[in-house]
Each structure stands twice: as structure tokens, then as C-alpha cells.
Design a protein around this motif. Sequence first.
Motif, PDB file in Angstrom:
ATOM      1  N   GLN A   1     -33.658   2.578 -22.416  1.00 25.16           N
ATOM      2  CA  GLN A   1     -32.578   1.852 -23.077  1.00 25.16           C
ATOM      3  C   GLN A   1     -31.491   2.800 -23.560  1.00 25.16           C
ATOM      4  OE1 GLN A   1     -34.923  -0.088 -26.085  1.00 25.16           O
ATOM      5  NE2 GLN A   1     -35.092  -1.987 -24.933  1.00 25.16           N
ATOM      6  N   ILE A   2     -31.905   3.917 -24.153  1.00 25.28           N
ATOM      7  CA  ILE A   2     -30.946   4.899 -24.656  1.00 25.28           C
ATOM      8  C   ILE A   2     -30.177   5.526 -23.504  1.00 25.28           C
ATOM      9  CG2 ILE A   2     -30.749   7.158 -25.762  1.00 25.28           C
ATOM     10  CD1 ILE A   2     -32.917   6.272 -27.689  1.00 25.28           C
ATOM     11  N   SER A   3     -30.854   5.780 -22.410  1.00 28.54           N
ATOM     12  CA  SER A   3     -30.190   6.358 -21.242  1.00 28.54           C
ATOM     13  C   SER A   3     -29.064   5.456 -20.749  1.00 28.54           C
ATOM     14  CB  SER A   3     -31.200   6.591 -20.112  1.00 28.54           C
ATOM     15  OG  SER A   3     -32.143   7.576 -20.473  1.00 28.54           O
ATOM     16  N   LYS A   4     -29.285   4.151 -20.789  1.00 29.20           N
ATOM     17  CA  LYS A   4     -28.256   3.212 -20.347  1.00 29.20           C
ATOM     18  C   LYS A   4     -27.022   3.314 -21.229  1.00 29.20           C
ATOM     19  CE  LYS A   4     -31.191  -0.286 -18.159  1.00 29.20           C
ATOM     20  NZ  LYS A   4     -31.662  -1.693 -18.214  1.00 29.20           N
ATOM     21  N   VAL A   5     -27.238   3.370 -22.541  1.00 31.08           N
ATOM     22  CA  VAL A   5     -26.118   3.484 -23.468  1.00 31.08           C
ATOM     23  C   VAL A   5     -25.391   4.806 -23.255  1.00 31.08           C
ATOM     24  CG1 VAL A   5     -25.437   3.610 -25.893  1.00 31.08           C
ATOM     25  CG2 VAL A   5     -27.223   2.016 -25.179  1.00 31.08           C
ATOM     26  N   SER A   6     -26.160   5.893 -23.124  1.00 33.74           N
ATOM     27  CA  SER A   6     -25.579   7.218 -22.957  1.00 33.74           C
ATOM     28  C   SER A   6     -24.787   7.315 -21.666  1.00 33.74           C
ATOM     29  CB  SER A   6     -26.688   8.282 -22.952  1.00 33.74           C
ATOM     30  OG  SER A   6     -27.448   8.207 -24.125  1.00 33.74           O
ATOM     31  N   PHE A   7     -25.324   6.746 -20.616  1.00 34.75           N
ATOM     32  CA  PHE A   7     -24.676   6.852 -19.317  1.00 34.75           C
ATOM     33  C   PHE A   7     -23.329   6.128 -19.324  1.00 34.75           C
ATOM     34  CE2 PHE A   7     -23.803   5.744 -14.883  1.00 34.75           C
ATOM     35  CZ  PHE A   7     -23.974   6.978 -14.276  1.00 34.75           C
ATOM     36  N   GLN A   8     -23.262   5.022 -20.049  1.00 36.25           N
ATOM     37  CA  GLN A   8     -22.008   4.295 -20.152  1.00 36.25           C
ATOM     38  C   GLN A   8     -20.931   5.159 -20.790  1.00 36.25           C
ATOM     39  OE1 GLN A   8     -23.050   0.835 -22.387  1.00 36.25           O
ATOM     40  NE2 GLN A   8     -24.285  -0.069 -20.758  1.00 36.25           N
ATOM     41  N   VAL A   9     -21.357   6.072 -21.664  1.00 35.55           N
ATOM     42  CA  VAL A   9     -20.415   6.910 -22.383  1.00 35.55           C
ATOM     43  C   VAL A   9     -20.035   8.147 -21.584  1.00 35.55           C
ATOM     44  CG1 VAL A   9     -20.021   8.207 -24.504  1.00 35.55           C
ATOM     45  CG2 VAL A   9     -21.424   6.152 -24.546  1.00 35.55           C
ATOM     46  N   THR A  10     -21.028   8.865 -21.124  1.00 38.36           N
ATOM     47  CA  THR A  10     -20.764  10.183 -20.582  1.00 38.36           C
ATOM     48  C   THR A  10     -21.380  10.417 -19.209  1.00 38.36           C
ATOM     49  OG1 THR A  10     -22.706  11.025 -21.731  1.00 38.36           O
ATOM     50  CG2 THR A  10     -20.608  11.213 -22.886  1.00 38.36           C
ATOM     51  N   GLY A  11     -22.603   9.945 -19.037  1.00 40.02           N
ATOM     52  CA  GLY A  11     -23.322  10.239 -17.799  1.00 40.02           C
ATOM     53  C   GLY A  11     -23.783  11.683 -17.779  1.00 40.02           C
ATOM     54  N   GLY A  12     -24.979  11.905 -17.314  1.00 41.26           N
ATOM     55  CA  GLY A  12     -25.464  13.269 -17.118  1.00 41.26           C
ATOM     56  C   GLY A  12     -25.980  13.971 -18.355  1.00 41.26           C
ATOM     57  N   ILE A  13     -25.967  13.338 -19.539  1.00 38.29           N
ATOM     58  CA  ILE A  13     -26.485  14.008 -20.717  1.00 38.29           C
ATOM     59  C   ILE A  13     -28.007  13.992 -20.699  1.00 38.29           C
ATOM     60  CG2 ILE A  13     -24.456  13.426 -22.088  1.00 38.29           C
ATOM     61  CD1 ILE A  13     -26.078  11.295 -23.469  1.00 38.29           C
ATOM     62  N   LYS A  14     -28.599  14.949 -21.398  1.00 39.05           N
ATOM     63  CA  LYS A  14     -30.050  15.081 -21.383  1.00 39.05           C
ATOM     64  C   LYS A  14     -30.636  14.645 -22.715  1.00 39.05           C
ATOM     65  CE  LYS A  14     -30.051  18.763 -17.942  1.00 39.05           C
ATOM     66  NZ  LYS A  14     -30.465  20.136 -17.606  1.00 39.05           N
ATOM     67  N   LEU A  15     -31.642  13.809 -22.636  1.00 41.28           N
ATOM     68  CA  LEU A  15     -32.302  13.275 -23.814  1.00 41.28           C
ATOM     69  C   LEU A  15     -33.684  13.884 -23.978  1.00 41.28           C
ATOM     70  CD1 LEU A  15     -31.195   9.626 -23.208  1.00 41.28           C
ATOM     71  CD2 LEU A  15     -30.456  11.059 -25.099  1.00 41.28           C
ATOM     72  N   PRO A  16     -34.314  13.717 -25.145  1.00 37.92           N
ATOM     73  CA  PRO A  16     -35.647  14.292 -25.354  1.00 37.92           C
ATOM     74  C   PRO A  16     -36.651  13.827 -24.318  1.00 37.92           C
ATOM     75  CG  PRO A  16     -34.725  13.543 -27.416  1.00 37.92           C
ATOM     76  CD  PRO A  16     -33.805  13.064 -26.343  1.00 37.92           C
ATOM     77  N   THR A  17     -37.555  14.715 -23.959  1.00 41.40           N
ATOM     78  CA  THR A  17     -38.631  14.334 -23.052  1.00 41.40           C
ATOM     79  C   THR A  17     -39.720  13.568 -23.793  1.00 41.40           C
ATOM     80  OG1 THR A  17     -39.679  16.479 -23.450  1.00 41.40           O
ATOM     81  CG2 THR A  17     -38.212  16.311 -21.540  1.00 41.40           C
ATOM     82  N   ASP A  18     -39.766  13.712 -25.122  1.00 45.12           N
ATOM     83  CA  ASP A  18     -40.760  13.003 -25.912  1.00 45.12           C
ATOM     84  C   ASP A  18     -40.262  12.903 -27.348  1.00 45.12           C
ATOM     85  OD1 ASP A  18     -43.031  11.671 -26.571  1.00 45.12           O
ATOM     86  OD2 ASP A  18     -44.293  13.443 -26.722  1.00 45.12           O
ATOM     87  N   PHE A  19     -40.096  11.695 -27.850  1.00 39.44           N
ATOM     88  CA  PHE A  19     -39.639  11.515 -29.217  1.00 39.44           C
ATOM     89  C   PHE A  19     -40.799  11.701 -30.194  1.00 39.44           C
ATOM     90  CE2 PHE A  19     -36.584   9.001 -26.774  1.00 39.44           C
ATOM     91  CZ  PHE A  19     -35.382   9.400 -27.350  1.00 39.44           C
ATOM     92  N   PRO A  20     -40.591  12.457 -31.286  1.00 35.32           N
ATOM     93  CA  PRO A  20     -41.640  12.541 -32.305  1.00 35.32           C
ATOM     94  C   PRO A  20     -41.847  11.175 -32.955  1.00 35.32           C
ATOM     95  CG  PRO A  20     -40.021  14.314 -32.559  1.00 35.32           C
ATOM     96  CD  PRO A  20     -39.441  13.337 -31.575  1.00 35.32           C
ATOM     97  N   VAL A  21     -43.089  10.776 -33.107  1.00 40.12           N
ATOM     98  CA  VAL A  21     -43.396   9.465 -33.683  1.00 40.12           C
ATOM     99  C   VAL A  21     -44.388   9.644 -34.830  1.00 40.12           C
ATOM    100  CG1 VAL A  21     -44.248   7.144 -33.244  1.00 40.12           C
ATOM    101  CG2 VAL A  21     -43.076   8.381 -31.421  1.00 40.12           C
ATOM    102  N   THR A  22     -44.073   9.051 -35.981  1.00 41.17           N
ATOM    103  CA  THR A  22     -44.985   9.078 -37.114  1.00 41.17           C
ATOM    104  C   THR A  22     -46.217   8.229 -36.793  1.00 41.17           C
ATOM    105  OG1 THR A  22     -43.129   9.309 -38.649  1.00 41.17           O
ATOM    106  CG2 THR A  22     -45.224   8.561 -39.576  1.00 41.17           C
ATOM    107  N   LYS A  23     -47.393   8.763 -37.122  1.00 45.14           N
ATOM    108  CA  LYS A  23     -48.637   8.059 -36.826  1.00 45.14           C
ATOM    109  C   LYS A  23     -48.628   6.670 -37.450  1.00 45.14           C
ATOM    110  CE  LYS A  23     -53.661   8.611 -37.010  1.00 45.14           C
ATOM    111  NZ  LYS A  23     -54.786   9.477 -37.471  1.00 45.14           N
TER     112      LYS A  23
END
Length: 201
Positions: A8-30
Motif C-alpha cells: 500500500q505504501i509503495s503505491k502511494v510513494s510511486f505516485q509521488v516519486t517512483g523508485g524510492i526504497k522502503l524498509p525491508t521489514d518494519f519494526p513491530v511492537t509485540k
Amino acid sequence: MIAKLKKQISKVSFQVTGGIKLPTDFPVTKGKHVTAIASSTQNKATFTFYNTDKQLEINDPKIKETGQLVGKLVITQYKTEKAASEEIDQTVFTDGKAVDLGHGITGYQDAGAGSLFTSWNEGRWAIIARSTTEKSEESLATAKETVEFLETHMMPVPKKYGQLHVDANATGSLAKWQKQKFVYTLTDFGDNTLNWLVAFK
């Protein structure tokens, strides 16, 4: 959920800039789920991350009602790499009282405006640990803890520069780095700043 959120975030990002790199794994609180409120303009994408008890889609109205703020990521695209690099602190620290931070790294301490700063460089990163002068020992302790953490965790490789500000009180911590024409900025992550930073590549 993480894979879905990234898509979902990639879709938003791509609309803006395209080609940006996002985290491979988001930290999540247990026991929690991570989601985000996202917005975009022609040259900027903003993601405000939240922890929630239930899985919620990105931009779900319930996020702000029930979620706990984690931090904010802003990705800005500049017209040139030079313009992007000018947004980053490129200081090579050599001034001040030299202190041993461990692992062969020397920091330099300087005080001003009620704060004590311990500053050093790792690769193309300019790093500063700050505390109040009343608790001056916290600046050095925070710097040493940061160096120790970074011995086993890799920050994203900036192209060309990166800056990291680690506040002993966590409130002023931030990370900013360049990837060609893009500048990534992490704010409001507090004690989780380093954990989120090293999630990027």
C-alpha cells in the motif's frame, strides 16, 4: 499485514516519486500491528506510522482514534542531487574534547545553549548525541550505546550523505539521509529511531 502495508505504501510513494526504497521489514511492537496515515504531493510523500491493537488499512479513519503514534517518515524529491545534499549535515567532526566511544571511534564533545553534544562520523554519516548540561554524562553514555548498536546493525548507505541526531531524552532524535535526489527524514520515533533507521537499506 506487513507485506500488505508495504504494498500500500509503495503505491502511494510511486505516485509521488517512483523508485524510492522502503524498509525491508518494519519494526513491530509485540502484540501490536503497524499501519500508517499517508499523504503525498508532487515531490513529497509523508507517512505517519501508528501501532494499533487491530489490523487497519492504511489511511483508515480509525487509526488516529485508536492508534498510538510511532513516528513519521517524509521522503522529499529535489531537482538535483546537489540540492538534496545541501539538506544534510556534512560536518567532519574534529573540534572539541576528544572522547573514546569504543570500537576505535573517537567522538568530540562541545557544549552550548544548555546542551552537551558528543559528535562523530561513521562513513558518510555525521552523528550527534545530545544531553542537557545538567546531565552531561548522558551525552557520552548515549553516544557509546549508539556506537555499540551500530556495530551489529547497519544504517542505510547514503548517496551521498546522512545525519543522525540521538537525544538522551529521545524527544529530539531524528535521522536524515540522501539517496541521489531523494532525502529521507525520520522524526518522532524517540527511542525507536535507531531500530527504524536500520530497517532501511
